[in-house]
Design a protein around this motif. Structure first.
Motif, PDB file in Angstrom:
ATOM      1  N   PHE A   1       0.822  -1.205   0.000  1.00  0.00           N
ATOM      2  CA  PHE A   1       0.000   0.000   0.000  1.00  0.00           C
ATOM      3  C   PHE A   1       0.858   1.258   0.000  1.00  0.00           C
ATOM      4  O   PHE A   1       0.417   2.309  -0.496  1.00  0.00           O
ATOM      5  CB  PHE A   1      -0.959  -0.010   1.190  1.00  0.00           C
ATOM      6  CG  PHE A   1      -2.362  -0.282   0.770  1.00  0.00           C
ATOM      7  CD1 PHE A   1      -3.259   0.739   0.562  1.00  0.00           C
ATOM      8  CD2 PHE A   1      -2.784  -1.582   0.535  1.00  0.00           C
ATOM      9  CE1 PHE A   1      -4.556   0.489   0.146  1.00  0.00           C
ATOM     10  CE2 PHE A   1      -4.068  -1.855   0.129  1.00  0.00           C
ATOM     11  CZ  PHE A   1      -4.962  -0.806  -0.076  1.00  0.00           C
TER      12      PHE A   1
ATOM     13  N   GLY B   1       0.512   5.618   3.006  1.00  0.00           N
ATOM     14  CA  GLY B   1      -0.143   4.394   2.549  1.00  0.00           C
ATOM     15  C   GLY B   1       0.033   3.256   3.544  1.00  0.00           C
ATOM     16  O   GLY B   1      -0.915   2.515   3.836  1.00  0.00           O
TER      17      GLY B   1
ATOM     18  N   TRP C   1      -2.988   1.396   5.927  1.00  0.00           N
ATOM     19  CA  TRP C   1      -3.280  -0.031   5.931  1.00  0.00           C
ATOM     20  C   TRP C   1      -3.129  -0.645   7.319  1.00  0.00           C
ATOM     21  O   TRP C   1      -3.863  -1.552   7.691  1.00  0.00           O
ATOM     22  CB  TRP C   1      -2.399  -0.752   4.917  1.00  0.00           C
ATOM     23  CG  TRP C   1      -2.968  -2.056   4.435  1.00  0.00           C
ATOM     24  CD1 TRP C   1      -2.382  -3.289   4.502  1.00  0.00           C
ATOM     25  CD2 TRP C   1      -4.243  -2.262   3.817  1.00  0.00           C
ATOM     26  NE1 TRP C   1      -3.194  -4.247   3.955  1.00  0.00           N
ATOM     27  CE2 TRP C   1      -4.354  -3.639   3.523  1.00  0.00           C
ATOM     28  CE3 TRP C   1      -5.291  -1.414   3.478  1.00  0.00           C
ATOM     29  CZ2 TRP C   1      -5.471  -4.188   2.909  1.00  0.00           C
ATOM     30  CZ3 TRP C   1      -6.407  -1.952   2.871  1.00  0.00           C
ATOM     31  CH2 TRP C   1      -6.494  -3.324   2.590  1.00  0.00           C
TER      32      TRP C   1
ATOM     33  N   ALA D   1      -4.244  -6.878   0.324  1.00  0.00           N
ATOM     34  CA  ALA D   1      -3.404  -5.890  -0.359  1.00  0.00           C
ATOM     35  C   ALA D   1      -2.865  -6.438  -1.672  1.00  0.00           C
ATOM     36  O   ALA D   1      -2.828  -5.739  -2.692  1.00  0.00           O
ATOM     37  CB  ALA D   1      -2.250  -5.472   0.555  1.00  0.00           C
TER      38      ALA D   1
END
Length: 390
Positions: free
Chosen positions: A104, A136, A140, A166
């Motif tokens: 991510f 990111g 996550w 993911a």
């Protein structure tokens, strides 16, 4: 009354009061030596020359400046994923999701890099893209942190399952849709979008080594300073020693859990964006689902959760990975799976050695005497005593 002989194990494992200095030096070195011996026995069984293999690994990884630069390049993401795992492990938070957080991080950095295009100059665009990748990873891991802090959900399960989400999501962005992450200008098999070329990390000379390695070293120093010289590091040490003591001292366990996991996720996300900007600048689901997050667990264990120990273990595993491809071109090709065997054997023996620093074996000199019936347990008769030696 039924009489018999009670069996007891001749060895008892108990906490070690304090490991002497010589043992702290001998055990890690001896663990690595035993691991190499075991791998050598496997290589002999497979008709390979262990000495030739080890010499080839050292020569490929450290025998030239270009080889050493490739080793450091391979070690860069492992340093950051190892840091991410170790930072959470230090307070007994088992973040197994560095793989998904890395992916991510790359997704967020790609989106940001495509979005800014030529708007920002490189001195501003590169740091901003690095921050986007860290965000990111934070996004996550925030799902894991919220579940753990609010409802006590086991972070091992949530972080591990989110890894698969993911990976699938990254393939969907490129293969299953015409999103900004997919390069629609190229025919054939779908490929990821390439970020602006000026966002790629500068390289050191003509080697593959990029400035991401130095960013990783700065992260190592920053984590060390946080752990040693900040209030957050102190509260982490208190929580690691005793959760109850941390609670009674006024430390908010939920707040600390969230902060630690968010920092851990940001480090994993930074690994993803550095891999993106340091290796061509094109998002590739296949490349980012290569197990770098899982290998970070091995790196953290080999480095014993110490930031500088993580650098050493990452370089060692990076050297093995770098030499794996070269060994396939030898006259007697060695499968790339040998590098996985080396990594697994190293982690097994090093963790075993680390366990012996905290625990010791107490040998029982003799077995217990005849077992007595429950009714006679409180009667007369002396219970045989055990002798022991450490």
């Amino acid at each position: 009354m039924i009489r018999g002989r009670a069996f007891r194990w001749p060895v008892v494992v108990e906490p070690r009061p304090a490991a002497p200095l010589w043992l702290k030096v001998v055990l890690p070195i001896g663990s690595i030596g035993l691991a190499l011996v075991v791998v050598a026995a496997f290589l002999v069984f497979r008709s390979f020359n262990p000495l030739e293999v080890y010499v080839e690994i050292v020569k490929t990884a450290f025998g030239s400046w270009f080889g050493f630069a490739d080793t450091l390049t391979s070690a860069t993401p492992l340093i950051l994923t190892g840091l991410a795992v170790a930072f959470a492990f230090r307070v007994r938070l088992w973040n197994i999701g560095a793989e998904g957080q890395l992916i991510f991080g790359a997704i967020a950095a790609t989106g940001f890099g495509v979005w800014i295009g030529d708007i920002m100059p490189a001195p501003i665009g590169i740091p901003m893209t690095l921050l986007a990748g860290m965000f990111g990873g934070v996004f996550w891991v925030a799902l894991v942190a919220y579940g753990k802090a609010r409802y006590g959900v086991n972070e091992i399960l949530t972080s591990l399952m989110l890894n698969f989400v993911a990976v699938i999501f990254s393939y969907y962005l490129v293969d299953g849709t015409t999103s900004p992450w997919r390069d629609t200008t190229l025919p054939g098999h779908p490929v990821g979008r390439e970020v602006a070329s000026f966002l790629e990390l500068p390289r050191v000379g003509t080697t593959r080594l990029h400035w991401g390695f130095f960013v990783a070293i700065l992260a190592v120093v920053a984590v060390f300073l946080v752990l040693r010289h900040t209030r957050l590091g102190f509260t982490m040490r208190v929580m690691n020693s005793s959760t109850k003591a941390a609670h009674y001292s006024g430390i908010s366990i939920s707040s600390l859990t969230v902060r630690v996991l968010l920092i851990s996720g940001s480090l994993a996300g930074l690994a993803g964006v550095i891999e993106l900007l340091g290796r061509g600048g094109r998002f590739s689901p296949e490349g980012f689902a290569a197990g770098l997050g899982y290998t970070g667990i091995v790196v953290a264990a080999l480095g014993r959760l110490n930031p500088f120990g993580i650098v050493v273990s990452a370089v060692i595993l990076g050297a093995v990975e770098n030499a794996a491809l070269t060994m396939q071109s030898m006259p007697n090709p060695i499968p790339i799976s040998v590098s996985i065997i080396v990594q697994g054997t190293l982690i097994l023996f090093v963790v075993g050695g680390a366990t012996l620093l905290s625990y010791r074996w107490r040998w029982i000199r003799r077995r217990a005497g005849p077992a007595r019936a429950p009714a006679a347990a409180t009667g007369a008769g002396a219970v045989p005593q055990e002798g022991s030696s450490t």
